[in-house]
Design a protein around this motif. Structure first.
Motif, PDB file in Angstrom:
ATOM      1  N   LEU A  18     -25.084 -14.579 113.051  1.00 25.64           N
ATOM      2  CA  LEU A  18     -24.186 -15.719 112.885  1.00 25.64           C
ATOM      3  C   LEU A  18     -22.829 -15.439 113.530  1.00 25.64           C
ATOM      4  O   LEU A  18     -22.245 -16.313 114.178  1.00 25.64           O
ATOM      5  CB  LEU A  18     -24.023 -16.023 111.390  1.00 25.64           C
ATOM      6  N   GLY A  78     -28.395 -10.271 109.934  1.00 23.50           N
ATOM      7  CA  GLY A  78     -28.092 -11.674 109.618  1.00 23.50           C
ATOM      8  C   GLY A  78     -26.629 -12.008 109.873  1.00 23.50           C
ATOM      9  O   GLY A  78     -26.309 -13.064 110.430  1.00 23.50           O
ATOM     10  N   TYR A  86     -26.503 -13.685 106.423  1.00 21.95           N
ATOM     11  CA  TYR A  86     -26.135 -14.918 107.119  1.00 21.95           C
ATOM     12  C   TYR A  86     -25.311 -15.804 106.180  1.00 21.95           C
ATOM     13  O   TYR A  86     -24.239 -16.291 106.533  1.00 21.95           O
ATOM     14  CB  TYR A  86     -27.414 -15.637 107.559  1.00 21.95           C
TER      15      TYR A  86
END
Ligand code: ADP
Ligand code: MG
Length: 336
Positions: A115, A111, A70
């Motif tokens: 996003l 992750g 992320y």
């Protein structure tokens, strides 16, 4: 299962699922010698990359794959945001130690996909190779922006008002908590952990601001406000005054500083990795832009100072006294 148990090609097959988030504009996604895509006609192409090295930028044992993926993507999206652009395609290159758990890497891609899907960005390719001991991750992003709307570091003018899109210093406080073994469950510091671990890329805000009349320069806060505003000052050949009493400090940072004996203004001025945007706006348009920003996003755009013609950065303390900023900001930053 470790990386050495499956090898490069099986790995790529495992992670590629779900990497194509938006088909529009894409002719060739993961799976060929190169990606092929069409960017918006008539716009400028933006490209940015950031490299993360284990033990330099992160500790593999101290993070989840998800959070690392992320953040690796978020810091790149933030650079596109600071240009006022739209992020479109991401490329991820990794050098993987043979003992690296496959589950960690799959989590890393989860992750990134999490996003990426929020911002309609594809994971469109990359490279996978071995490493002796450390995990290395490079993320590159391709985006686009209208030439007339692009925000740069060199466009600030004396008289501009300086704004920032979010609280400053939270990320550094989150890092302090993590490095001192204070976990998420202790205290009410969720926002500080989150600012450090899962930073918000201000893409929508950057695009909105770039379309407002009178918005001049922008940068994202990666190294700390004093340091990053300093880049605007040198690129634009201007100075600035920051009003210390108006730097946005979150209630949690205030509480953290009281508990641990830190100066919250120092955290706000020099703490890094907040990834808020700092923008300068012509004084006669600033109030209208601020109001329409707040109507659009339902949160404040914080006014923190003004651009001057002195060539220096000055701090106005709460009593109104003006002090030079450079030594304090830089020294502290280098130590930290
Ligand atoms: P080549 O040897 O021709 O460069 P690769 O086997 O390296 O091909 O890559 C095959 C495909 O997988 C390409 O589309 C490449 O972009 C993609 N790819 C390789 N590694 C990664 C990775 N870590 N993340 C995302 N895509 C990757
Ligand atoms: Mg090839």
């Amino acid at each position: 299962m470790k990386m050495k148990d499956i090898g490069e090609f099986e790995f790529i097959d495992k992670i590629r699922n779900g990497c194509l988030i938006r088909t529009d504009g894409v002719v060739q996604a993961i799976g060929d010698d190169a990606a092929a895509f069409q960017l918006d006609a008539g716009k400028l192409t933006l490209v940015t990359t950031d490299l993360l090295v284990e033990r330099v930028h992160f500790l593999r044992d101290a993070t989840t794959g998800f959070n690392l993926g992320y953040k690796a993507l978020a810091v790149n999206l933030s650079d596109i945001a600071a240009m006022g652009g739209m992020a479109r395609e991401a490329f991820i290159s990794i050098a993987v130690p043979v003992d690296c758990e496959l589950a960690f890497l799959e989590d890393l891609y989860r992750g990134m996909r999490h996003l990426a899907s929020q911002y309609d960005v594809n994971l469109l390719g990359g490279d996978t190779t071995g490493s002796k001991t450390d995990l290395v991750i490079n993320v590159g992003i391709v985006g686009s922006v209208s030439a007339h709307a692009m925000l740069t570091r060199q466009a600030a003018r004396p008289g501009d008002r300086i704004f920032t899109t979010g609280y400053l210093g939270d990320s550094r406080a989150g890092l302090h908590l993590i490095l001192n073994g204070i976990t998420i469950s202790t205290g009410d510091y969720e926002a500080l952990f989150e600012a450090h671990i899962l930073p918000h890329p201000y893409l929508a805000e950057g695009q909105f601001l770039s379309a407002q009349t009178g918005v001049h320069a922008a940068i994202d806060v990666s190294d700390g406000l004093v340091s990053d505003l300093g880049h605007i000052l040198s690129a634009s050949h201007v100075g600035a005054r920051l009003w210390c009493a108006r730097t946005p400090v979150s209630p949690q940072l205030q509480r953290f500083c009281t508990q641990f004996g830190f100066d919250s203004v120092d955290y706000a001025l020099t703490g890094g990795e907040d990834y808020t945007l700092v923008v300068t706006m012509a004084a006669d348009h600033a109030e209208a832009a601020r109001q329409s920003y707040e109507r659009r996003f339902g949160k404040p755009l914080f006014e923190i100072g003004e651009i001057t013609d002195t060539g220096r950065l000055e701090l106005v303390d709460p009593t109104g006294r003006v002090n030079p900023a450079v030594a304090k900001g830089w020294n502290h930053f280098k130590k930290g």
